[in-house]
Structure formats: structure tokens, C-alpha cells
Design an enzyme around this catalytic site. Structure first.
Site, mmCIF file in Angstrom:
data_model
loop_
_atom_site.group_PDB
_atom_site.id
_atom_site.type_symbol
_atom_site.label_atom_id
_atom_site.label_comp_id
_atom_site.label_asym_id
_atom_site.label_seq_id
_atom_site.Cartn_x
_atom_site.Cartn_y
_atom_site.Cartn_z
ATOM 1 N N CYS A 170 0.835 -1.210 0.000
ATOM 2 C CA CYS A 170 0.000 0.000 0.000
ATOM 3 C C CYS A 170 0.873 1.265 0.000
ATOM 4 O O CYS A 170 1.765 1.433 0.843
ATOM 5 C CB CYS A 170 -0.916 -0.022 1.217
ATOM 6 S SG CYS A 170 -1.743 1.538 1.551
ATOM 7 N N CYS A 173 0.292 3.319 3.169
ATOM 8 C CA CYS A 173 0.892 2.662 4.342
ATOM 9 C C CYS A 173 2.385 2.937 4.413
ATOM 10 O O CYS A 173 2.945 3.151 5.506
ATOM 11 C CB CYS A 173 0.645 1.154 4.272
ATOM 12 S SG CYS A 173 -1.100 0.682 4.322
#
Length: 480
Positions: A170, A173
Site C-alpha cells: 500500500c 501505508c
């Protein structure tokens, strides 16, 4: 001066003296039959006069340029969280409205479509999030990695557990990771887990702990959740009752958020409110969905041109795993135009029995992907809308309604799956006009019935009388 005798000469209804007439049994029978026939035909004519008739025609749609069409819907998504559910609308004229919220309401539901709470208010979920300045300096990981084996243990050990659910692939993230680890180290120094024991910052890798993330209804990455000791179980079904953090993701903001959570514990140890009442907390902390489904209801005003209504997961600061997104849904209601009461449709059935039969064709229909179709499945509906207008005999509109046909299909996509409703209005419309009936025409028909039956009965009586007379003469001739 005209004499009465000359006036009498124009009398159409000259009378025969009663003593010159003769009553007969056959004449009486014909009179009764004629009277009954008159009553029967009069009743039929009266029923025809009172029955409303209509004329149906197909004409070019008379809508004005720039008119809008109301679209009402109520759709349940058992596998789409209200946290990220977005309603978008677009059309061929270039309209593109994303995440419409003004006329939309969202309610969390479970997998059985049962409501599990009050209306979900997204607030600032999708606003721009600050991740801090990028830095090339190395950092030491300070957060604790959790898995299914130790997740509940840590949640019950610390009064406050702030957990970052993430995925290594991600983008968001990876932006959060440096700030998160730095914040974890600062919090660890300020509130030592062994000496203080009030708070811990942890993380869960959802690619390794898919079941754990699914149990906590994680659909977007990263998702920062705050668990409070003693309030982590909501009901017998083990639905977690916790909060989500939607604020900035730089180190300073994360530390400030955690301090705001920990400080109230000094006032009364081991007893925590479900949520911090400070102004900062009300902006960045909101109750997380307790289940993974969402019921979306409301209405949109769309232009009368081909367009699309799409429901999908959307966020400006989260990533989604398209292979895990399930856009199965149940259409509780979908209609176009003004809401029409069922009683109104019942009253209009006398004009057009088929009216209203397709104005909510998709209602109560389910479109469920049981994973037999594989991942990345978009469910599409193609709606062709036809306008129907009912006019009174004086030209005033009684009702204006929109009916539609629906064809549904599924398609695999490389992008994030969506539920799409493609609508297109027909350039033609159905016009139903009430036919007026003249009272003079009714009176004329009644007079024709009375006169016609009376005349026919008189002819029959004359034929019958002449026949019987002839038969008597024949019998007399045989006797002589």
C-alpha cells in the site's frame, strides 16, 4: 285565427278509443319482454357512460431543456463498509460528482442486512491527510507486531491500544510507516509499557493476518483503530466497538492524538469513556463501523441524459485490495421521478391497468457474488427509462411517472470493482388521455333504446297477431 280542429289535424299521436282495442296474452308477454329489454339496455348504456375510456399515444418527450429527474434508491451492500462507501454520478454532458453526501444517508448493517447502529456520519474521512515531510533518515521500529495469536491478549492488557492495520504493498501505508514508528518510539519513551502500562502502539499486516483484519472489518489501508480496554466487545457476536482515527498522519499529530487519549486515565484509573470529548478528538476520532456492511439510501437529481450512478469504495488517503472487494448488493428500492403513493396507482388502474407495473422493477432483487465468479467483479445494471403522462379530458396532467426496463450483468475488471447503474431516457413518451363523453349523446342513445325496443316489440306483436288470426281462419275453413 287558427281553429282547434286544424291544430288537431297535425297530431302525430292520435288515440284509438279503448273500446276498439283488444288485449291479448301474447301482447302482454311481449310487453314484459320489451320492458325488461329496455331496462337491460339502459343499464348497459349507463355503465358505458360512467366508464372512463382513454386514448394511448406515443409522442416525442415534451420535457424542457435543462429539466432534472429525481432518482430515489435504497441499496444494501453486505460487504462494503460505510466508512469508505461512496456514491458518484456522471453523465454524457460532463457532469462528474464524486462522493455525494448531501442527500445520502448510510447505515451500518451486518451480513444478514440487519441494521447494527445509527446513521454513519463520515465527517472528514476523505479530506486531505498530512503525512509529514519525507525524510531519508533511518528509523527504529517502535510499534509491536500483532497477529491472531496475541491480538486479544494485548487489547486486554493495555487500557489504550492504537493499532495500524496495513498492507506492505500500500502506497499510503508506506507513507505512514516512518511517522508511525517515530510516534511509537516517542510514546514508548513517554509512557513506558512496563512502568506506565496505559497505552501501546501496534500494527497488523493484513496480508499475513487476513482473517484478523476481516474480523475487524478492515477494507482500506492503512486503518488506524483505537481499542479501549473493557469496551472491545460490543455484543454476543463479538463485534468490536472501537474508534477510527481520521486525522493527519505526521508524527506530531499522531503523538498528540495518543496523549489526548491517555491523559484522562489519570482522573479515574481503569475507567474510560468510550470516546474523548475534546474538540480535537471529535474531529479526528469517530466510532468505527461495528460491521462490514452498509445500507445506502437517498435521492439524486440527475439530468435527463444518459448517465451513471456508481457505488464503490473511495478514499483520498487509503488503498484497497480490489481482489478482496465484494460489491454484492440488494436493491431494496429504485425508482425515478416523484414518489407516488400506492393508493394513487390503485386509483389510476381504472384508466390504465398496466400503469405502474415497472416503475420499481429492481425492487427487492438480490445481486450476490458468492465468489464463484472470482475476484474483481463489477455488477452493472442497464436501465432504459420511459416517461408516462396521464391527462384529464380538459388537458390537465393527473400524474407523471417513469417506468424502466432493467438488464443486469457482471464483468471482470482490472480496476476497483463497483456497482454501476447506467440509465438512459427514451426520447419518446407515452401519453394517456382521458376521453370525455357527452351527456346529450347518452340521452340520444337512451331514447333510441326506448323507441327501438318499443317499435320492434310492436312489429313482433303485429306479426304474431296476424299469424294467429290466419291460423284461426284456416281452422274455420276446414270445419266448413
Amino acid at each position: 285565427m287558427i281553429s282547434p280542429r286544424k291544430i288537431k289535424s297535425v297530431d302525430f299521436y292520435r288515440r284509438i278509443p279503448r273500446d276498439l282495442t283488444e288485449a291479448s296474452l301474447s301482447g302482454a308477454g311481449l310487453s314484459i319482454v320489451a320492458a325488461l329489454s329496455m331496462l337491460l339496455l339502459f343499464g348497459m348504456e349507463l355503465s358505458s357512460y360512467l366508464t372512463v375510456s382513454t386514448t394511448t399515444s406515443i409522442i416525442i418527450d415534451r420535457s424542457s431543456d435543462g429539466d432534472f429527474l429525481r432518482m430515489d434508491f435504497n441499496i444494501s451492500f453486505p460487504s462494503l463498509s460505510c466508512e469508505f462507501a461512496s456514491v458518484d454520478v456522471s453523465d454524457v454532458l460532463g457532469t462528474n460528482r464524486l462522493n455525494v453526501t448531501k442527500t445520502i444517508r448510510k447505515f451500518p448493517i451486518d451480513s444478514n442486512l440487519t441494521p447494527t447502529g445509527s446513521e454513519f456520519h463520515s465527517g472528514e474521512v476523505l479530506s486531505h491527510v498530512n503525512h509529514g515531510e519525507k525524510s531519508a533518515e533511518e528509523f527504529v521500529e517502535g510499534s509491536v507486531s500483532l497477529g491472531a495469536r496475541n491480538f486479544d491478549t494485548f487489547l486486554h492488557q493495555y487500557p489504550i491500544s492504537v493499532v495500524n492495520f496495513y498492507a506492505p504493498w500500500c502506497y499510503w501505508c508506506n507513507l505512514l510507516k516512518p511517522s508511525w514508528e517515530k510516534a511509537a518510539n516517542q510514546i514508548k519513551e513517554r509512557y513506558d509499557p512496563e512502568m506506565d502500562g496505559r497505552v501501546i502502539l501496534a500494527k497488523v499486516d493484513c496480508t499475513q493476518e487476513a482473517d484478523l483484519c476481516r474480523r475487524n472489518h478492515i477494507q482500506g489501508y492503512p486503518s488506524i483503530r483505537i481499542f479501549r480496554k473493557g469496551s472491545d466487545l460490543r455484543d454476543d457476536n463479538a463485534h468490536h466497538d472501537h474508534e477510527s482515527y481520521y486525522g493527519d498522519r505526521d508524527t506530531e499529530s499522531l503523538v498528540k492524538m495518543v496523549i489526548g487519549l491517555v491523559e484522562p486515565i489519570h482522573v479515574e484509573p481503569h475507567k474510560l469513556a468510550l470516546e474523548d470529548k475534546s474538540d480535537n478528538a471529535s474531529k479526528t476520532l469517530k466510532k468505527a463501523p461495528s460491521t462490514g456492511g452498509c445500507r445506502i439510501e437517498g435521492y439524486m437529481r440527475v439530468k435527463k441524459v444518459p448517465g451513471n450512478l456508481m457505488v464503490s469504495a473511495r478514499s483520498e488517503s487509503h488503498s484497497f485490495d480490489s481482489s478482496q472487494m465484494n460489491m454484492s448488493h440488494v436493491v431494496n428500492h429504485l425508482s425515478f421521478g416523484k414518489r407516488i403513493l400506492p393508493e394513487t396507482f390503485s386509483d389510476l388502474k381504472r384508466l390504465a391497468p398496466y400503469l405502474g407495473g415497472s416503475h420499481n422493477r429492481l425492487d427487492d432483487r438480490s445481486f450476490i457474488n458468492q465468489h464463484d465468479l472470482g475476484p474483481n467483479v463489477t455488477i452493472e445494471h442497464y436501465l432504459q427509462i420511459v416517461k408516462t403522462e396521464v391527462l384529464k379530458s380538459n388537458g390537465h396532467a393527473m400524474i407523471e411517472e417513469y417506468e424502466y426496463t432493467a438488464h443486469s450483468s457482471v464483468a471482470h475488471t482490472y480496476y476497483l470493482p463497483v456497482a454501476k447503474f447506467h440509465f438512459e431516457l427514451s426520447p419518446m413518451q407515452v401519453l394517456i388521455t382521458e376521453n370525455s363523453k357527452s351527456f346529450s349523446h347518452f340521452i340520444t342513445n337512451v331514447c333510441a333504446i326506448i323507441g327501438g325496443v318499443f317499435t320492434v316489440a310492436g312489429i313482433l306483436d303485429s306479426i304474431l297477431h296476424q299469424t294467429m288470426t290466419l291460423m284461426k281462419k284456416i281452422e274455420l275453413g276446414k270445419n266448413f
